[in-house]
Design an enzyme around this catalytic site. Sequence first.
Site, short mmCIF file in Angstrom:
data_model
loop_
_atom_site.label_atom_id
_atom_site.label_comp_id
_atom_site.label_asym_id
_atom_site.label_seq_id
_atom_site.Cartn_x
_atom_site.Cartn_y
_atom_site.Cartn_z
N HIS A 171 0.85 -1.16 0.00
CA HIS A 171 0.03 -0.10 -0.03
C HIS A 171 0.86 1.07 0.04
O HIS A 171 2.21 1.17 -0.38
CB HIS A 171 -0.91 0.01 1.16
CG HIS A 171 -2.14 0.79 1.20
ND1 HIS A 171 -2.25 2.09 1.08
CD2 HIS A 171 -3.39 0.40 1.20
CE1 HIS A 171 -3.43 2.64 1.05
NE2 HIS A 171 -4.27 1.52 1.25
N GLU B 195 -1.14 5.25 -12.41
CA GLU B 195 -2.40 5.12 -13.10
C GLU B 195 -2.86 6.71 -13.54
O GLU B 195 -3.18 7.47 -12.69
CB GLU B 195 -3.57 4.86 -12.15
CG GLU B 195 -3.48 3.17 -11.58
CD GLU B 195 -4.59 2.72 -11.00
OE1 GLU B 195 -5.25 3.36 -10.41
OE2 GLU B 195 -4.71 1.60 -10.68
N GLU C 270 -0.96 -4.10 -10.80
CA GLU C 270 -1.89 -4.07 -9.72
C GLU C 270 -3.09 -4.42 -10.05
O GLU C 270 -3.74 -4.21 -11.40
CB GLU C 270 -1.89 -2.45 -9.55
CG GLU C 270 -2.85 -2.31 -8.07
CD GLU C 270 -2.94 -0.63 -7.99
OE1 GLU C 270 -2.06 0.00 -7.91
OE2 GLU C 270 -4.19 -0.17 -7.89
#
Length: 529
Positions: free
Chosen positions: A257, A361, A449
């Site tokens: 994370h 992203e 991911e």
Amino acid sequence: MEKLLRYWVGSILGVLLLITAAAQGVTFPDVAAGSWYGAAVEEMTQKGLLTGCDDGTFQPMREISAAEFVVITLRCTGRELTLGEGHWASAALSYARDEGWFDWDELSFDRGCWTACDEPISRQLAVKILMKALLPNTKYDFNVESQKISDFSSLNGRYYEAVLSASAAGIIKGDEAGAFHPERGLTRAEACVLFQRALDRRENLPPSQADPGPKTPSQNMETVSGGVSENGWLQVKGTQLCNEAGEPVALHGMSSHGLQWYGHFVNSQTIQNTAAYGANVFRIAMYTGEGGYLSQPDVIKEKAFEAIDAAVQNDMYAILDWHILSDGNPMNHVTEAEIFFAEAAERYAETPNIIYEICNEPNGNVTWAGDVKPYAQRLVSVIRARSPKSIILIGSPTWSQDIHLAAADPIEGENLMYTFHFYAGTHGQDLRNRIDSARAAGLSVFVSEWGTSRADGSGGVFLEESRVWLDYLEERGISWCNWSLCDKDETSAALKPGTAPDRDWTEKDLTVSGQFVFSRFISSKDEVK
Ligand code: DCB
């Protein structure tokens, strides 16, 4: 009583109007025979796809709402509707979202409510839903079709595929100036014409093209597993990740994370705990925004380098991820990225373990051609000047889902791969098809991911959907990292809240998601040496 009377009078009038209209070959009093949309309305009505408004009118010049558009689209696919709870169109909207006709942030479902679905739908979203539902396999030539649309440069990248394929199929034609006006609404008359063209086109397709199913370029890929001492420097051959000896290899493991929040789950012990279950890669999610690298560069960089060293000690591959998210456009901090990756690539130039992921992203108002591609070209050259052989992972707009844009316009160079990210509760078959098309076009894909949850990291757990996804990836020898190795109280987290980071773990420490994911590090097909 008076109400009832008014209702009856209204109905009788409506029926009379309908009869007169029918006699003229048109079904609604406000749809003039011979108008540019009259034939489309008539055909759609005869097929039972349109019902008009409660008062018997069609209201052709009113803008169509998202709910109306989705419900009619669904009817066009021949599916029956059952009324769901809450909003009258909720069953159709949920179905459409689950099919991937739109993404969860395009028409949002919030606290049990389809917010905004009674608002006019934008033209770009309408075309996306239409193409996904009715003509999902339409081919197009990027250069040819983008030339036809005069305001193409104002189109958001996530709608390229829909709009260009709709143009190629003759579904959309611009206004007199050739403009599409992607953000504007669509009148009911216009929508009707779009539906009719799409249905016509669909009827004229050979059955195989209407629904060819997923294309399968390289299924049943046999891959080897194992760590860096067995596989050495990685390389890309064709679309496949291979080891130094040229054998197809698959990497499986966890992503951390955010280092700024869950850095205590990123150390030699925790990484080894995943290796104990068969993981051979670890992804270091170095958030740039949200209190990450950009606000405390020295602390976070040190943490990231420590994490790389811990992965190296455990004979694992390590993905160094420049985790852009709230800072949606990688160009916003391109200079910082160049400085960071220059230092990392110099430091690890001789270390075969490191894989560079240069932009997690991209999202929001970013395009492939204008933002992500030029960013990637700059970063690739910075890394290549220092580490000529390493694998570099490249993201794409829409949270690294728009690999079709990269496939149509890839970056020059060796050992480049493109990331594809998915969340099993949100993303499904249409995106698997997209991966197959991109690979068929020669793109090499790495799932750096994915989560067992919805796209927001919670909801579910969606184990059945995850199984379908992992089987799919396994058949194709595609590598993956799961989000995420932490004990946050969200379903995508692999560890139960309060799990200690400084000891071995047992099944009891793992969440439902963690148990499922850890059991899949070693795939049944891996030829363990
Ligand atoms: C990605 C991000 C990742 C994010 C997960 C789940 O975002 F790369 O950083 O993780 O997917 O959403 C979540 C954590 C939360 C945290 C939040 C903000 O799980 O604990 O609070 O980040 O830092 C995606 C991926 C896909 C889509 C949207 C997002 N999508 N997103 O398809 O719409 O909005 O973050």
